[in-house]
Structures are given as C-alpha cells and as structure tokens.
Design an enzyme around this catalytic site. Structure first.
Site, PDB file in Angstrom:
ATOM      1  CD  GLU A  40      -2.681  -1.378  -0.036  1.00 25.61           C
ATOM      2  OE1 GLU A  40      -2.914  -0.389  -0.752  1.00 25.61           O
ATOM      3  OE2 GLU A  40      -3.042  -2.524  -0.323  1.00 25.61           O
ATOM      4  N   GLY A  41       1.983   1.203  -0.677  1.00 25.07           N
ATOM      5  CA  GLY A  41       2.911   2.325  -0.734  1.00 25.07           C
ATOM      6  C   GLY A  41       3.963   2.184   0.343  1.00 25.07           C
TER       7      GLY A  41
END
Length: 594
Positions: free
Chosen positions: A440-441
C-alpha cells in the site's frame, strides 16, 4: 505459546474518555451505535477474534495456501472461520445499510480491525481487501453496478480485490500496460497481468470482484490516462445470479516471508469482461478512495501485531525466572527472579506499550476525523476533517507499521532464544509485520507523499488542522501543576517540528532533493509529536482520575506517559539534527560508487 486478550479496557478509554464518543454517535447515520451497542460489538468482536481467528493463526502460517492450476485453497479451518465471520455480520459492519451493512462508524471499525490483525493478520486480509473494494465502488460506481455487486460483497458471499501492481511497475502506476478495449455492449475487454494481488484467488467466497487499473485506447500518458474497471471472477446476470467463468485466472501464488495464509497472486486477465467504474481516465482518484482506506487499515495492522507481541512478551517476562535483580534478589525463595526485575527487559516492554497505546489513541483521532468528514452536517467541519485525514494518513501508515515491526522484534528479544523458535509464536509476528512497511505504498513513499503533496496542499492549510490544536493545548496546559512535566517535553518537540517544517518548505522549493532527503526523518518527527500530544492528553485524564483507580489503570497510564516523554519523544532531537543536515551527504556520492 503466546496468548492474546483484546485490550478492551484501553479501547474503551480512548473511545469514551480520551475522546467524547457522543459527538460521533449523534451524527446522521451513526445513531444506532449507542455506547451500549458499541460495548456489545467490541465484546463480541473480541470473542470472535480470540476463539475463532487466533486458534488458526499459527496453523495457517505453517500450512500456507495451496495453488493447483489456477485454483487456490486456503489453510485448514479458514473456510469455516470465514463462514462464521460472515454469518456474524462482520464483513459488513462498516458498510452502508442500503446494501445490507450495519453502518458502523470508522472509529468503531478501527478497533475491530485491530483485534483481527492481532489474532490473525492473514485471515484479516480477505475481508479487509473486500472492504477496500466496497469503498471504491460505493464512492465511484454507477447505481446499477452498486445495486448488482455491493449487497453480495457486504454480506461476504462475494469478496473483492484491488489490482494495481504489474511486473514492471509498482508505485509508478503511470506506466501500467494493462489495456481495456471497448466492446459493443458498453463493457470492456481487459488484458494484462497484475502481481502481488492479495486475496486474488481463494476458496472462501462464491465470487471475487476485482477492481483493475487499465488504460483505454485513447488514454493520455501517465496517471491521467488510468481508468478503473470492475472485473468479476464469474459473470453476474441482471438478476444477480452467477454465470460463466470470466477470462481471469490466477497464474501462481507467491511464497512469502509472512502472512502465508493470505494468498498473494499473479492474476492474468485474458480479454476478461470488465465494467468502467466512474469516468474514463479517472481511475486514480477512485482507486485512492480505496487506498486511503487501506493505508489506514495497514497502519492498524502494525498496531495489532505490536499489541500481540507486547502481550506475549509481558506474559513471558512475568513467568520466566532468569538471573537476579541488580539490587538484590526479589524472590529469594525461588531459584531466580523473573525477567521483569531487569531494567533492559522493562525498557523493551515499556517501549512497546508506550508506542502501542499512543498509536491506538492517534488512530482513534484520525478515525474520528474520517467519521466527521463522512457524516457531519456542517460542510465546513467535513472539509476540515478531510484535510486532517489527508495530512495524517501517510503518518499513520508509516509510523504505525515501523513501530509495529520494531515492537514485534522487541517481543522476540524479550523471549531470548525461545523467541527465535517457531513453536512459541513470536517470530511469526515479525515475519507478518514486515510486509506492512512495504505494501500500500512503501513507507518511503508515504514520507514523500507527506512532504511533497500533503504539506504544501492548499498553501499549507492541511497543516493547520494539526498545528493549531496542538499549539492551543500546549499554551493552555504547559504551566499547570502536575501536567507541566508531560506538556513541556511535548512543547520542545513541537517547536522542533515547527522549525523543521518551515526549513523544509523553504529548502524544498529551491531543491526538491532537500525535501526528499529529509522526508523519512520528518515523517517520524511528525509522528512522535502527534503521539506525544495524545500522551499528554491521556496523562491529563489519568491525573484527574488517579485517586479513584482500583485496578491501577490510571497509575499505569501516568507511568507509561512519563516513559514516552522521557525515553521515546527525545528522539525528536536526533531527527531534527538529521533533517537540518540537508541533502548533501545523501546525494553527493556518484551512482557508480554504490
């Protein structure tokens, strides 16, 4: 073996004492979640997590998922656990009642999520991804798509995924190759390969609804040319019945360091039928609705695993006899004293406790803002809350997962050699926690997002949503008797944050590498101050209630708050020095010398 009990006392404290839950409960759409209802929800969630999810955590890790010609089977017990979870309404607890959900505020759902992550993170990935897909569809899909797909997703009969990453690109989504060709009936033919797709294929639900980023033939270059498509595993008729298999298949599953009972899939789309979600070339805003939900949830994953590791380590330290206290035997009738007599063991446990409880409080602060942004009747309040959420999302994701990994490592260290042995259950927490800093980054990307997007947005207006209340609190409380020893360290760290923010803004405008080089330290400094603010407020409450404290809860809060101020928050000084050092030593080494 490590054991876990949901920290309901502390959850109730942050929900109803640190914050006033009634202002959430009175918002439109939240009225049904009265304090009594919430208490019952948390009690039942704890029971489900402790009695259904926790017992299959280690066995799920040992067995992992199985892949056979595109078919993925989850470990023994997962299907039965998922059925019980869905039948209990947990897949739809935070979903819109219009589609069969219960409409729980985020501030309640965040606490449920924490318990799930503490007891079985791999299991939690399946409903967690489904909720992210639900959120994107709920916000951006047409009414026809929502009516057709959301009810089954809410009840848990169907699951959802997010399909972003491709073999040649992760964060740089502007160069994706998956294409979407228009068909005569208004649908699209989706072709491409996606990797690292959590819950991309499994045996828990009848259908899986993939949200896929792809490019139309006339797409502009870069992220402005990305569109979002809904691609079901099985086609769905107008009456909601499932039809033939769509042309999407799991090519393989990854063999991973952790979360082994969560299927991480390579997904091949070979002319699969898909439906446009939202407008053409507007896939990124729609996907960020999903990713913002997921990034907050990933932060809670770090908290949940850190809490589980702390509980296991504290219990072990109480029972394990090893050595004698430096000041003399505390249990002379026994062959040795407990590990808790040793200062370094206490240092590790208090570090984990102070950061876990601080993150729980900060997470509630952000979750409440999400509720306000969604439900408040005043548009100004909604906008202010949304600005605060935008600012704090990267901090929550990165700080909570960094500390979560640190705390699982501390848990192993408290156990010593036994922590390194699989049967004790502690090393799994370390392996499971590590991914949260990446997906998620990555946390480095979160830091760049903070300094490059969130900080300068709206001419710095987002920053006011944090700086103004903290400044006001310090000014009002720094000289108060008893409270000053908690607020004064916060004031010093806050001053460093203010100075670093101004310096970074100036330098970054002249040379973007200056902002990039300091981004990670700046995010950590920001997070330390935010959690410090929470601890000062918690100490204020504990001071007022310490005389009526039969179970020692408030005494423990005060001691832990003091530990945070004296042993954790001073890290702000080193971070400030690193930020002010500039980018030269990072950027001056030639590439061929690495």
């Amino acid at each position: 073996m490590a054991q876990y009990k949901a920290p309901l006392r502390d959850m109730r404290f942050v929900l109803g004492e640190l914050f006033d839950y009634s202002d959430i409960n009175q918002m439109p759409g939240c009225e049904d979640f009265t304090p009594d209802v919430v208490d019952a929800v948390l009690e039942e969630a704890a029971k489900v997590c402790e009695e259904i999810l926790y017992p299959i955590n280690r066995s799920g890790d040992e067995e992992g998922c199985h892949w056979d010609d595109g078919v993925v089977t989850t470990p023994k017990g997962f299907k039965e656990a998922y059925d019980a979870f869905a039948q209990g309404g947990w897949t739809g607890i935070a979903c819109d009642p219009v589609y069969g959900g219960q409409g729980a505020p985020k501030s309640i759902n965040a606490l449920v999520e924490e318990m799930i992550c503490s007891t079985n993170l791999s299991f939690g990935m399946y409903p967690g991804l489904s909720f992210g897909a639900y959120a994107a569809l709920h916000s951006h899909a047409s009414d026809a798509l929502k009516d057709k797909f959301l009810p089954k997703m809410v009840e848990g009969t169907w699951a959802g995924t997010m399909c972003l990453t491709e073999p040649h690109c992760g964060t740089d989504l502007g160069i994706i190759k998956t294409k979407a060709d228009p068909l005569a009936d208004g649908s699209y033919s989706i072709t491409g390969t996606k990797i690292f797709i959590s819950a991309g294929e499994h045996d828990l639900t009848e259908n899986i609804i993939h949200l896929v980023l792809a490019k139309l033939p006339d797409a502009p270059k870069g992220t402005k040319g990305i569109s979002l498509f809904l691609v079901p595993k099985f086609m769905v008729g107008d009456d909601g019945s499932m039809g033939k298999r769509n042309a999407v298949k799991c090519g393989s599953i990854e063999h991973k360091m952790g979360i082994k009972a969560s299927s991480t899939c390579v997904m091949n789309f070979d002319g699969a039928i898909g439906y446009l979600v939202g407008e053409p070339h507007q896939g990124m805003p729609a996907m960020f609705t999903m990713m913002n939900q997921e990034r907050l949830s990933v932060g809670i994953q770090g908290l949940g695993l850190g809490e589980a590791a702390y509980q296991g380590a504290a219990a072990y330290a109480r029972d394990r006899l090893q050595g004698r206290a430096l000041t003399g035997a505390k249990s002379p009738e026994k062959p040795a004293d407990s590990l808790l007599v040793h200062p370094d063991i206490r240092r590790m446990l208090l570090t984990a406790r102070a950061t876990n409880e601080g993150c729980r409080a900060m997470g509630m602060w952000v979750a409440r803002a999400l509720d306000t942004a969604k439900h408040h009747t005043d548009p100004v309040k909604r906008e202010e809350a949304e600005e605060f959420v935008q600012l704090m999302t990267p901090i929550v994701k990165a700080l909570f997962t960094d500390w979560g990994f640190d705390n699982t490592n501390l848990g192993v260290q408290v156990f010593g050699g036994h922590g390194y042995i699989r049967e004790w259950g502690m090393e799994q927490y370390v392996r499971d926690a590590r991914i949260a800093q990446i997906y998620e980054g990555t946390n480095g990307i979160q830091a760049l997002d903070l300094v490059g997007r969130k900080m300068p947005a709206k001419a710095g207006r987002n920053l006011r949503r944090f700086f103004h209340p903290v400044q006001a609190y310090i000014e009002a409380n720094v000289s108060k008797d008893g409270l000053g020893e908690f607020v004064q360290p916060l004031a010093k760290a806050f001053m460093r944050l203010q100075q670093a923010t101004g310096e970074l803004a100036q330098r970054g405008m002249k040379n973007p590498d200056e902002a990039g080089a300091a981004a990670t330290e700046f995010l950590r400094l920001f997070g330390l101050v935010a959690v410090g603010f929470m601890w000062a407020r918690m100490a204020e409450i504990a001071l007022a209630k310490k005389d009526d404290d039969p179970d020692g809860f408030y005494k423990t809060k005060l001691i832990t708050a003091k530990f945070y101020m004296e042993r954790v928050l001073p890290q702000s000084g080193a971070l400030f020095s690193a930020i002010m050092a500039g980018s030269k030593t990072i950027m001056e080494l030639d590439e061929d010398l690495f």
